[in-house]
Write a protein that holds these residues in place. Structure first.
Motif, short mmCIF file in Angstrom:
data_model
loop_
_atom_site.label_atom_id
_atom_site.label_comp_id
_atom_site.label_asym_id
_atom_site.label_seq_id
_atom_site.Cartn_x
_atom_site.Cartn_y
_atom_site.Cartn_z
N MET A 1 51.61 -25.47 24.01
CA MET A 1 50.42 -25.86 23.39
C MET A 1 49.77 -26.94 23.86
N CYS A 2 48.52 -27.00 24.53
CA CYS A 2 48.17 -28.15 24.85
C CYS A 2 47.74 -29.07 23.80
N LYS A 3 47.66 -28.61 22.60
CA LYS A 3 47.26 -29.57 21.46
C LYS A 3 48.48 -30.50 21.16
N LEU A 4 49.54 -30.25 21.43
CA LEU A 4 50.69 -31.18 20.99
C LEU A 4 50.79 -32.18 22.32
N LYS A 5 50.27 -31.95 23.49
CA LYS A 5 50.27 -32.91 24.56
C LYS A 5 49.52 -34.16 24.16
N ALA A 6 50.06 -35.02 24.41
CA ALA A 6 49.50 -36.52 23.68
C ALA A 6 48.26 -36.75 24.71
N ARG A 7 47.11 -37.31 23.92
CA ARG A 7 46.35 -37.67 24.75
C ARG A 7 46.16 -39.11 24.41
N TYR A 8 45.70 -39.82 25.71
CA TYR A 8 45.81 -41.19 25.68
C TYR A 8 44.14 -41.56 25.72
N ILE A 9 44.03 -42.85 24.87
CA ILE A 9 42.52 -43.36 24.83
C ILE A 9 42.56 -44.70 25.21
N LEU A 10 41.49 -44.84 26.09
CA LEU A 10 41.33 -46.30 26.39
C LEU A 10 40.27 -46.71 25.88
N ASP A 11 40.62 -47.78 24.77
CA ASP A 11 39.67 -48.35 23.91
C ASP A 11 39.02 -49.49 24.65
N ALA A 12 37.67 -49.39 24.74
CA ALA A 12 37.04 -50.28 25.47
C ALA A 12 36.63 -51.64 24.88
N HIS A 13 36.61 -51.20 23.40
CA HIS A 13 36.25 -52.20 22.46
C HIS A 13 37.64 -53.23 22.47
N ALA A 14 38.49 -52.94 22.32
CA ALA A 14 39.75 -53.50 22.17
C ALA A 14 39.99 -54.26 23.30
N LEU A 15 39.78 -53.58 24.63
CA LEU A 15 39.91 -54.42 25.77
C LEU A 15 39.05 -55.47 25.93
N MET A 16 37.96 -55.46 25.52
CA MET A 16 36.86 -56.48 25.64
C MET A 16 37.17 -57.46 24.61
N ARG A 17 37.77 -57.25 23.25
CA ARG A 17 38.08 -58.18 22.52
C ARG A 17 39.48 -59.09 22.75
N ALA A 18 40.30 -58.26 23.23
CA ALA A 18 41.74 -58.87 23.73
C ALA A 18 41.26 -59.92 24.69
N ALA A 19 40.35 -59.43 25.78
CA ALA A 19 39.96 -60.28 26.94
C ALA A 19 39.19 -61.37 26.24
N ILE A 20 38.10 -61.59 25.37
CA ILE A 20 37.56 -62.60 24.69
C ILE A 20 38.53 -63.63 24.02
N LEU A 21 39.42 -62.80 23.22
CA LEU A 21 40.43 -63.81 22.77
C LEU A 21 41.11 -64.52 23.52
N LEU A 22 41.47 -64.00 24.47
CA LEU A 22 42.59 -64.65 25.44
C LEU A 22 41.74 -65.71 26.16
N GLY A 23 40.42 -65.62 26.40
CA GLY A 23 39.63 -66.56 26.90
C GLY A 23 39.37 -67.54 26.24
N PHE A 24 39.24 -67.35 24.60
CA PHE A 24 38.89 -68.56 23.79
C PHE A 24 40.36 -69.37 23.58
N ILE A 25 41.63 -68.51 23.62
CA ILE A 25 42.76 -69.28 23.92
C ILE A 25 42.96 -70.37 24.81
N ALA A 26 42.57 -69.59 25.95
CA ALA A 26 42.76 -70.40 27.37
C ALA A 26 41.80 -71.70 27.18
N LEU A 27 40.44 -71.43 26.53
CA LEU A 27 39.60 -72.66 26.53
C LEU A 27 40.20 -73.60 26.02
N LEU A 28 40.69 -73.37 24.77
CA LEU A 28 41.18 -74.55 23.69
C LEU A 28 42.33 -75.03 24.33
N ALA A 29 43.16 -74.39 24.89
CA ALA A 29 44.54 -74.99 25.64
C ALA A 29 43.92 -76.13 26.76
#
Lengths: 263, 321
Positions: A1-29
């Motif tokens: 059953m193809c329905k059981l096969k795990a689909r993976y999603i690339l969340d572009a919002h999460a990617l962008m948010r993680a990058a920006i948060l890391l950017g702010f941490i780097a800036l503060l440090a």
């Protein structure tokens, strides 16, 4: 059953948010470790900035962990109904790009005009100091007033409001040259930015100086001067005027702003 | 050059020095506000995950006066930023909380709460009376608007589709996103994880308004010579009008607006600064957009007009005091 096969999603919002948060941490440090923080805010906020960095860290980690995830069987296309586009991240990106790409600089002489020099303002800016004059007795005793970073704002206010009391006093101070419009050729103001909280509230504080070859010093030049306080009149008000006896061109101090101590 | 910058501020401002100044002012506002915004989103996300709306509803009395006035003080226990207000308020009204109670809570909580009070006190250390004027005016405006609302509106004023369609606004998009990421039955530790995750998302919801607000504030500082502002800024009525307009446009978060207001302290009348800090968190561009997603336009416009008039009146009185 193809329905059981795990689909993976690339969340572009999460990617962008993680990058920006890391950017702010780097800036503060980066700002904390290079001591550049005081170019932006009063040193007493340094502790809060470090706390902010530690608060951002788990947020960034959690966002990073949700960049790639297995889609649940019921989930439709991710964010199909989201009203947020990637444009919402633009303001954060602008801040990070400006912060990292432009040189770590100090407010320059251009701002004095839009801020208004203390001596030009209609109302004295420092209602804070309203008639409480903790330094006055000490200053009266000194044979020469050495203006320190710590007491800069206090001393300039003293001179501004009570020029008669300091007539003929010797003084030594450091600041940059600024000429308000219609300054006579032989005069300029020696100015420093006084920062109460952050650079957004920086106010230029200065005292008028007199020197024969004043024209030889451009706006923004840093000088350490020695001179004698005199009284002059401007628009029916007595104002202090330092007659310069000797001066020395100096590099911009490492801490260009003065931070009045917390009360 | 000096003459030029007075007559043509826009032209002369496009030079390298002003770009650097813009960066410094923008970054200084953002850096100073950052810790407060982070604390605010964490608290808000914590409440979202750990305190149920049912519990809050249970403690609201039926009496109009008894429910409006304490609702205005609820922010003391429930310190949320105005950016997170509208979705909560809509849900409260959907669950049967009277509209006037929700309104007075929505208007007051972003201001009358410990986080914002601390931020304001920090920003106005030198003029501590401004802090009390801000809190007092906010309390008065929130209660008065709530009571007026109970006279003028009897129904919930919710939009019909807002009731059936539970995620009508973009800002609550992350609530169901999180349900996809983390399982529904939650242990304490995963609840905590979810709180941090929510806080991260909320940081972006609020942060962008903060950054845009800081940009506009920095631009205004560079483009407008203080001398020009001073002429308007000390006028008892005009200064209030200008600041109300400014507050509406910048849409800055209530945990950070005090720092922006403080940067105007030398050039604007105290009443106008209080107006900025009272009106901004209650009604601004981003709130109005979120509100009209959830409530009928007629009600939203009525509310904006009432809050505007009350704040302007109070600020005018402060200037004459």
């Amino acid at each position: 059953m193809c329905k059981l096969k795990a689909r993976y999603i690339l969340d572009a919002h999460a990617l962008m948010r993680a990058a920006i948060l890391l950017g702010f941490i780097a800036l503060l440090a980066w700002l904390v470790n290079t001591g550049q923080l005081t170019l932006y805010i009063h040193p007493r906020f340094a502790g809060l900035i470090e706390i902010a960095g530690w608060l951002l860290l788990p947020m960034a980690v959690l966002q990073a962990l949700s960049i790639v995830r297995a889609a649940s069987p019921f989930e439709q296309r991710p964010h199909a109904h989201s009203h947020n586009s990637q444009w919402t991240y633009l303001p954060f990106l602008i801040v990070l790009i400006l912060a990292f790409a432009l040189p770590g600089n100090t407010l320059n002489v251009n701002m004095v005009n839009s801020k208004g020099l203390n001596s030009q303002l209609a109302a004295p800016p420092a209602t804070t100091y309203e008639m409480s004059r903790p330094l006055a007795p000490q200053l009266r005793q000194m044979s020469r007033i050495d203006v320190t970073d710590r007491d800069y704002a206090e001393i300039v206010n003293e001179l501004q409001f009570f020029p008669q009391e300091y007539a003929e006093k010797k003084i030594r101070m450091t600041g940059f040259v600024f000429r308000p419009p219609e300054t006579p050729k032989s005069q300029f103001s020696l100015v420093r930015y006084v920062v109460m909280c952050c650079t957004a509230d920086a106010l230029p504080y200065g005292i008028l100086c007199e020197l024969e070859d004043a024209a030889g010093y451009q706006d923004g030049t840093w000088l350490t001067i020695e001179g004698v306080v005199q009284n002059a009149t401007s628009e029916d008000k007595t104002i202090p005027l330092i007659k310069i006896t000797s001066l020395q061109q100096v590099a911009e101090p490492e801490a260009p702003y003065v931070f009045p101590p917390s009360q | 050059m000096n003459e030029l910058s007075v007559f043509a501020p826009v032209l002369s401002s496009v030079n390298w020095d002003n770009v650097v100044n813009f960066k410094i002012i923008l970054l200084s506002i953002v850096l100073e506000a950052l810790p407060f915004v982070l604390i605010s989103v964490l608290v808000s996300a914590f409440l979202h995950n750990f305190v149920s709306e049912d519990f809050i509803r249970k403690i609201i009395p039926k009496n109009r006066l008894l429910s409006t006035v304490p609702a205005a003080l609820l922010g003391l226990l429930f310190p949320v930023c105005d950016c997170g207000m509208v979705p909560i308020v809509r849900r409260l009204v959907m669950k049967g909380v009277p509209l006037h109670t929700a309104v007075s809570f929505m208007l007051a909580a972003p201001i009358i709460n410990p986080v914002v009070a601390a931020a304001t006190a920090f920003a106005f250390r030198a003029n501590i009376d401004i802090v009390f004027l801000r809190l007092g005016t906010a309390f008065f405006v929130a209660c008065a608007a709530g009571l007026l609302c109970s006279v003028f509106f009897k129904s919930s004023e919710l939009k019909k589709d807002a009731v059936s369609h539970s995620h009508s606004c973009g800002c609550c998009g992350h609530h169901h996103e999180t349900e996809d990421v983390f399982p529904r039955k939650l242990s304490l530790s995963s609840k905590l994880l979810r709180t941090i995750y929510d806080a991260g998302n909320e940081f972006f919801e609020m942060g962008k308004y903060l950054v845009v607000g800081a940009m506009m504030g920095a631009l205004v500082q560079i483009l407008l010579p203080r001398a020009l502002l001073l002429s308007v800024g000390q006028h008892p009525l005009l200064s209030v009008g200008v600041m109300l307009l400014f507050a509406f446009v910048v849409s800055v978060c209530s945990a950070a607006d005090a720092f922006i207001a403080a940067s105007f302290i030398t050039s604007f009348s105290p009443g106008s600064l209080v107006a900025f800090m009272v009106f901004g968190p209650m009604i601004d561009l981003k709130n109005i957009l979120m509100l009209q997603h959830s409530f009928r336009l007629r009600f939203v416009l009525w509310l904006a007009a009432v809050v505007f008039s009350l704040t302007a009146g109070a600020a005018y009185l402060i200037n004459h005091f």
